[in-house]
Write a protein that holds these residues in place. Sequence first.
Motif, PDB file in Angstrom:
ATOM      1  N   ASN A 179      -7.951   3.548   7.795  1.00  0.00           N
ATOM      2  CA  ASN A 179      -7.506   2.349   8.510  1.00  0.00           C
ATOM      3  C   ASN A 179      -8.683   1.686   9.210  1.00  0.00           C
ATOM      4  O   ASN A 179      -9.608   2.359   9.660  1.00  0.00           O
ATOM      5  N   ARG A 180      -8.625   0.351   9.258  1.00  0.00           N
ATOM      6  CA  ARG A 180      -9.671  -0.425   9.923  1.00  0.00           C
ATOM      7  C   ARG A 180      -9.880   0.075  11.362  1.00  0.00           C
ATOM      8  O   ARG A 180     -10.991   0.410  11.745  1.00  0.00           O
ATOM      9  N   ALA A 181      -8.806   0.132  12.142  1.00  0.00           N
ATOM     10  CA  ALA A 181      -8.892   0.729  13.483  1.00  0.00           C
ATOM     11  C   ALA A 181      -8.749   2.233  13.273  1.00  0.00           C
ATOM     12  O   ALA A 181      -7.643   2.745  13.102  1.00  0.00           O
ATOM     13  N   ASP A 182      -9.877   2.955  13.246  1.00  0.00           N
ATOM     14  CA  ASP A 182      -9.824   4.340  12.759  1.00  0.00           C
ATOM     15  C   ASP A 182      -9.103   5.299  13.701  1.00  0.00           C
ATOM     16  O   ASP A 182      -8.654   6.357  13.279  1.00  0.00           O
ATOM     17  N   GLY A 183      -8.935   4.898  14.981  1.00  0.00           N
ATOM     18  CA  GLY A 183      -8.177   5.748  15.897  1.00  0.00           C
ATOM     19  C   GLY A 183      -6.761   5.951  15.368  1.00  0.00           C
ATOM     20  O   GLY A 183      -6.190   7.044  15.469  1.00  0.00           O
ATOM     21  N   LYS A 184      -6.192   4.900  14.770  1.00  0.00           N
ATOM     22  CA  LYS A 184      -4.807   4.966  14.282  1.00  0.00           C
ATOM     23  C   LYS A 184      -4.663   5.913  13.095  1.00  0.00           C
ATOM     24  O   LYS A 184      -3.707   6.682  13.016  1.00  0.00           O
ATOM     25  N   SER A 185      -5.625   5.858  12.160  1.00  0.00           N
ATOM     26  CA  SER A 185      -5.512   6.747  10.986  1.00  0.00           C
ATOM     27  C   SER A 185      -5.765   8.195  11.387  1.00  0.00           C
ATOM     28  O   SER A 185      -5.127   9.110  10.874  1.00  0.00           O
ATOM     29  N   LYS A 186      -6.693   8.383  12.335  1.00  0.00           N
ATOM     30  CA  LYS A 186      -6.986   9.757  12.773  1.00  0.00           C
ATOM     31  C   LYS A 186      -5.798  10.355  13.522  1.00  0.00           C
ATOM     32  O   LYS A 186      -5.421  11.501  13.303  1.00  0.00           O
ATOM     33  N   GLU A 187      -5.196   9.541  14.394  1.00  0.00           N
ATOM     34  CA  GLU A 187      -4.044  10.036  15.151  1.00  0.00           C
ATOM     35  C   GLU A 187      -2.866  10.338  14.217  1.00  0.00           C
ATOM     36  O   GLU A 187      -2.196  11.370  14.348  1.00  0.00           O
ATOM     37  N   LEU A 188      -2.644   9.433  13.266  1.00  0.00           N
ATOM     38  CA  LEU A 188      -1.547   9.648  12.311  1.00  0.00           C
ATOM     39  C   LEU A 188      -1.778  10.929  11.515  1.00  0.00           C
ATOM     40  O   LEU A 188      -0.859  11.746  11.352  1.00  0.00           O
ATOM     41  N   ALA A 189      -3.008  11.122  11.049  1.00  0.00           N
ATOM     42  CA  ALA A 189      -3.317  12.318  10.258  1.00  0.00           C
ATOM     43  C   ALA A 189      -3.100  13.584  11.083  1.00  0.00           C
ATOM     44  O   ALA A 189      -2.527  14.563  10.593  1.00  0.00           O
TER      45      ALA A 189
END
Length: 290
Positions: free
Chosen positions: A155-165
């Motif tokens: 994800n562009r805002a990488d905090g979101k993809s990391k949190e989701l993962a």
Amino acid sequence: MMAISGKTRVCGVIGDPIEHTLSPTIHNAAFNHLGLDFVFLAFRVKTADLENALRGMRGLGIHGLNVTMPHKNAVTAYLDELDEAVKFLGSTNTILNKDGKLSGFNTDGVGALKALRENGIELAEKKLLLLGAGGAAKAIAFSLAKEVGELVVLNRADGKSKELAERLTITLDKKVVGDALTPDAIADNLQDSDVLINATSVGMNPAANQSIVPPQLLRSDLTVMDIVYNPVETKLAKNAKAAGAKVISGVEMLIYQGAASFEIWTGHSAPIKVMRKAALNKLSNAGERK
Ligand code: ATR
């Protein structure tokens, strides 16, 4: 149109804006095809009126609702029962009214899963690369993480993809990787991926000439699904087709998530072909709003 009777059950969709929704077209076509005494309407509900709208659903005995932007998260607080997907996502796209008890479901993820399965895509042991970590991407990740061998979310805002993962890894007890959506990350991950899903809004009209994925990275042994359905064939889909990849359009996910809602409300198996045809007709009549 079926005749409206004293027993007609009312379903609908709430959102704001709502006038371009395809849901009435899809569901009324399905009700008519099966001869069900149901009708489906669109209701524009402003954020300040959401609680009143849900009171109205109880008071008037509205049988079922789809929920779209901007209410998918907020509506969850007014429901009595939540399915597993809603519990994880906090977001609801379908409500069933059982004698005044409101149950919330999220059919986006199951819609994506069925769009792939019903189009003959095997997921077991496969690597899925998911682009995006917004509402739709989360729902897809929640439903598909367990089905695939490996899932990477960029994800562009990488905090979101990391949190989701991280949340998926804990909740589902299955390792999911989240990272930043960069050209390098796309190239690295796509090399050994079997399925690519674009769950970002990139490529949607009026910016239909955009795609996040460089065409030279696409291959014939890849399956590419785009959740964008307007235009029906996105730039990514065109590039994937040119590379010989198997392409599944956003209309498939739209139809299968709608079919899942339809089955929740009616208990009848959804007439997929009828629903697909109605959606495609409406999209082409609207000139796909170019
Ligand atoms: P939806 O409910 O359709 O998923 P959303 O929750 O607003 O809508 O999510 C939009 C997704 O598209 C997000 O993953 C967003 O990335 P950010 O979280 O970084 O905003 C992604 N997106 C939108 N425009 C984008 C762009 N130009 N490049 C990359 N990603 C984009």
